[in-house]
Design a protein around this motif. Structure first.
Motif: not given
Length: 445
Positions: A323, A326, A330, A332-333
Motif C-alpha cells: 500500500s 502508492s 499515486p 497504483l493506489k
C-alpha cells in the motif's frame, strides 16, 4: 606459449593497466569524485577494478584512456556508462555538489550502524554529509567500547573496512580518522546539538519510535536541527520517498520518510513495469529475514505471532509495503495487496510480485530482456540489479548496495500476467537509499 602462459601474460598486462587506472581513480577520489562502474562504486583495488571490467566485458585500457588526466571535482562519474556509450567521461558526470551538512544518527541499531559504515567509508572531505554524532539511550560503563565493537564487527556483513578507535576522554569514537560524538539521551527534547558544535543538522531517526509529525517534530525542537529523515514508513501526511522514483518531490520538507526496505525494493521495478505495460492490479508477498522486533525464543509480544521464536519459525505477519507504494506512485493506489512471511535467516529478503497488466508482456525471455535493459540504464542502474544465475541464493546478495536484484531465472510470464522475484539486502541496500534521500534533503537547503 601454453594456454596457461597465455592467460597469465594477459592477466599480468591487465594488472599493470589496472594499477595505472588505480592512480587515476585515486586522484579523482582526492577531488571528491565518486567513481561508479554501471552504478556500482569502484573500490580502490586492482582486483575490484579487474573484476568489474571482466563482468562487463570491457577492456580496462579503455577506462584508463577515459579517466587519466580527467579534471573534475565534487561530483559523480560513471565510467562504465561512458565507455558503453563511446563518449568522453565528462559527459557522464552527474549530480550537483552536496554542501557540507552535519548529520546525526538518532539510534544505533542495524540500520544506524550500516549508515555509519557507509558514511565513514567515504574519503575524508569537508563537502557532503558529515556524520558528527550518534544519539543512544543512557547506558552503563564500557558503553563506548561495546558500541565501537558493534560497528567494527558484524555477524552478517563482516569486519568494517576501516579503523575504529575509542576516545573516552571526549566521549566518542574516531572512525577512519574522523571524530563522532556519542550523546546519551532518552528524548530529543533533552539535547542541544549546538553545544557539541553541530548546527543545521539532518537527524536520521532509525529508532522507529516516532513515525508521525507530532513525534518526529520533537527533533526539530532541539537546537541545531534543521531536518529529520525517518528510516521507516511514516504516518499521516509525511512524504514517503523512494529514491529514483519520487525523490524530486522532497523540496524543502523538514520531515521526510525513506519508506521501508521492502517498499524501496519493489517500487523501482513496479515503476518501470507500470510505465511500459500498465499495472491493473497485483499482490506482493515478501519472504523477509527476521528482525530485531521479534523474539529469539517464545515470549510475550504485543504483535500477533511475532512472539514465537524467530530463528525456529516461519512467521506470518503483515506489511504495509504494497500500500505504501502508492505514496511514491499515486496511480497504483488501491491496486496492490501485500503480506509477509518472516523466515529464519538474518538478512536478505525476497519480494514476489504477482501482477496483471493492461498490455501483454510477451514471453519470459522478452520480459527478462526488458528488465535487463532497465538494470543497465543510467536512470535505474543504482536501484535495479539483474541476476540470471541458476545457482543464486540469498547469501549471494549480502552486502549488495543495489536496492533490488531481479532474479531472471525465476520469472513466470504469460499473456498479460507475470510473477517476478526480487531479492534485496534489507539492511545494506536500503541504507544506500536512505543516504541518497539525505543527500537530496541537504542539496535542497
Amino acid at each position: 606459449m601454453s594456454i596457461y602462459q597465455t592467460h597469465l601474460a594477459k592477466r599480468q598486462a591487465n594488472e599493470q593497466t589496472a594499477t595505472q587506472l588505480l592512480v587515476a581513480l585515486a586522484k579523482l577520489t582526492a577531488q571528491n569524485v565518486t567513481v561508479l562502474f554501471f552504478g556500482e562504486k569502484v573500490a580502490l583495488s586492482v582486483s575490484d577494478i579487474l573484476a568489474k571490467h571482466d563482468k562487463a566485458g570491457i577492456d580496462v585500457a579503455d577506462s584508463l584512456a577515459l579517466a587519466d588526466g580527467l579534471d573534475i571535482a565534487n561530483t559523480t562519474l560513471d565510467l562504465g556508462q561512458a565507455i558503453k556509450a563511446g563518449k568522453k567521461a565528462s559527459d557522464f558526470v552527474s549530480g550537483q555538489e552536496i554542501p557540507a551538512t552535519d548529520v546525526v544518527l538518532y539510534g544505533f541499531g542495524r540500520i544506524g550502524r550500516i549508515l555509519a559504515r557507509l558514511l565513514m567509508s567515504r574519503p575524508a572531505s569537508d563537502k557532503g554529509l558529515q556524520l558528527k554524532a550518534i544519539v543512544v539511550r543512557p547506558a552503563g560503563d564500557g558503553d563506548l567500547d561495546k558500541r565501537g565493537s558493534l560497528l567494527e564487527r558484524d555477524s552478517v556483513h563482516g569486519w568494517f573496512d576501516g579503523a575504529v578507535q575509542i576516545d573516552n576522554d571526549n566521549g566518542g569514537i574516531v572512525v577512519n580518522g574522523r571524530f563522532i560524538k556519542f550523546i546519551y539521551a532518552s528524548d530529543p527534547s533533552e539535547i542541544d546539538y549546538t553545544a557539541y558544535g553541530i548546527d543545521n543538522a539532518i537527524v536520521i531517526d532509525n529508532t522507529g519510535k516516532w513515525k508521525d509529525e507530532a513525534g518526529l517534530s520533537k527533533h526539530l525542537a532541539s537546537k541545531g536541527v534543521k531536518k529529520v529523515l525517518l528510516t521507516a514508513p511514516a504516518k499521516g501526511e509525511i512524504k514517503n520517498v523512494v529514491y529514483g522514483v519520487n525523490h524530486d518531490t522532497i523540496g524543502n520538507d523538514s520531515i521526510v520518510s525513506a519508506a521501508s526496505c521492502t517498499t524501496n525494493a519493489i517500487t523501482p521495478a513496479l515503476k518501470v513495469l507500470h510505465d511500459t505495460y500498465g499495472i491493473i492490479n497485483g499482490h506482493m508477498e515478501t519472504v523477509h529475514a527476521f528482525t530485531n522486533d521479534q523474539n529469539l525464543v517464545d515470549n510475550h509480544h504485543k504483535s500477533d505471532r511475532r512472539g514465537r521464536a524467530a530463528p525456529l519459525n516461519m512467521v506470518m505477519t503483515s506489511t504495509g509495503a504494497a500500500s505504501a507504494v502508492s505514496k511514491a506512485i499515486p496511480e497504483l493506489k488501491g491496486k496492490l495487496t501485500g503480506n509477509a512471511i518472516r523466515v529464519p535467516t538474518p538478512n536478505v529478503s525476497l519480494a514476489i510480485l504477482n501482477l496483471n497488466f493492461e498490455k501483454a508482456v510477451g514471453s519470459k525471455d522478452e520480459l527478462n530482456a526488458f528488465m535487463k535493459s532497465k538494470s543497465e540504464s543510467l536512470e535505474w542502474q543504482e536501484q535495479i540489479d539483474y541476476s540470471d544465475s541458476p545457482e543464486a541464493v540469498s547469501t549471494d546478495f549480502v552486502g549488495s548496495q543495489k536496492v533490488a536484484i531481479f532474479d531472471a531465472k525465476a520469472t513466470i510470464a504469460q499473456d498479460s500476467r507475470a510473477t517476478l522475484y526480487i531479492w534485496y539486502d534489507n539492511e545494506m541496500g536500503y541504507s544506500t537509499q536512505v543516504i541518497r534521500v539525505a543527500e537530496t534533503m541537504a542539496t535542497n537547503g
